[in-house]
Design an enzyme around this catalytic site. Structure first.
Site, mmCIF file in Angstrom:
data_model
loop_
_atom_site.group_PDB
_atom_site.id
_atom_site.type_symbol
_atom_site.label_atom_id
_atom_site.label_comp_id
_atom_site.label_asym_id
_atom_site.label_seq_id
_atom_site.Cartn_x
_atom_site.Cartn_y
_atom_site.Cartn_z
ATOM 1 N N SER A 166 45.474 0.814 17.468
ATOM 2 C CA SER A 166 44.527 0.258 18.439
ATOM 3 C C SER A 166 44.343 -1.217 18.132
ATOM 4 O O SER A 166 44.575 -1.672 17.002
ATOM 5 C CB SER A 166 43.181 0.980 18.325
ATOM 6 O OG SER A 166 42.141 0.262 18.969
ATOM 7 N N TYR A 179 36.313 4.617 13.003
ATOM 8 C CA TYR A 179 37.465 4.630 13.903
ATOM 9 C C TYR A 179 38.340 3.402 13.685
ATOM 10 O O TYR A 179 39.561 3.507 13.530
ATOM 11 C CB TYR A 179 37.004 4.696 15.352
ATOM 12 C CG TYR A 179 38.142 4.478 16.330
ATOM 13 C CD1 TYR A 179 39.038 5.502 16.600
ATOM 14 C CD2 TYR A 179 38.326 3.247 16.958
ATOM 15 C CE1 TYR A 179 40.101 5.300 17.480
ATOM 16 C CE2 TYR A 179 39.370 3.042 17.837
ATOM 17 C CZ TYR A 179 40.254 4.060 18.091
ATOM 18 O OH TYR A 179 41.304 3.859 18.950
#
Length: 244
Positions: A166, A179
């Site tokens: 990401s 995360y």
């Protein structure tokens, strides 16, 4: 820019400055007839879009995710896109033993797409440990387990390993601290493998920015505002950049 951020690793030119690629790009995936790919998180979003892109290149597919009905839908679409064979494995990679169960059932694999993952938008202090542990299990441990066994498996031709990280891998993200840290792990891990496995296994790490998938609803992130929403890519755009 994407090219500046990639340092010694080639990035793919793209109009989305928040999309970065680490390591080898899977350009050699233009013809995949006779190769077999395992795609995790293959029931929706980026995983489903990548599965269809692989299918269009003639790859056989093994799709895994928790929801069998959605896996069946994606399997049918992959068949219509040209996949000669599609198998599905309904399993939870976020559960203890989930990665082991998937690998045992997957069989021989030439391409591994580690796409499964999730985030949670809330303060670290407010998140239950069981949810944090599930995120670590899915985003990190399952990815490492599958990568380890994929790399160790005997094969007569080069393998392809793609890990989906990401844009959050490049920065700390308050209220999504775990995360973002898990995706930073994926990025660094992939870069290390890129050098270790050069010449035997092509390793790519995809770091998309905002993408229009159910990820945001699952994370509980709410509405990002019109500017952020307008700048998001589709899962199909991510797949097109990732596999070509």
């Amino acid at each position: 820019s994407a090219s500046d951020a990639a340092h010694a690793y080639p990035a793919i030119p793209t109009s989305n400055a928040h999309f970065m690629v680490r390591g080898y790009h899977a350009s050699a995936m233009s013809e995949l007839t006779g190769l077999r790919a395992l795609v995790t998180g293959g029931s929706s979003g980026i995983g489903a879009a990548i599965a269809r892109a692989l299918a269009a290149r003639g790859a056989e597919l093994v799709l895994t995710a928790r929801r069998q009905a959605l896996l069946d839908d994606v399997a049918r679409s992959c068949t219509s896109h040209g996949a000669p064979r599609v198998e599905t494995i309904a399993a939870d990679l976020g559960a203890i033993g989930g990665a082991e169960a998937v690998w045992d059932r997957a069989g021989a694999i030439d391409i591994l797409i580690n796409n499964a993952g999730f985030g949670a938008f809330r303060a670290f202090a407010d998140t239950e440990w069981t949810r944090d542990a599930e995120m670590i299990e899915l985003n990190i441990r399952a990815l490492v387990y599958l990568s380890k066994h994929f790399v160790a498996a005997p094969r007569t031709r080069a393998g392809y390993l793609m890990n989906i990280a990401s844009i959050g891998a490049y920065q700390s993200v308050p209220n999504m601290a775990l995360y973002a840290a898990s995706k930073a792990f994926v990025r660094n891990f992939s870069e290390g493998l890129h050098d270790e496995l050069r010449g035997t296994t092509a390793v790519t790490c995809i770091c998309p920015g905002g993408t229009k998938t159910e990820f945001h609803a699952v994370a509980g992130a709410g509405n990002y505002g019109w500017v952020a929403n307008m700048s998001m890519m589709t899962a199909e755009e991510v797949a097109r950049i990732s596999v070509r």
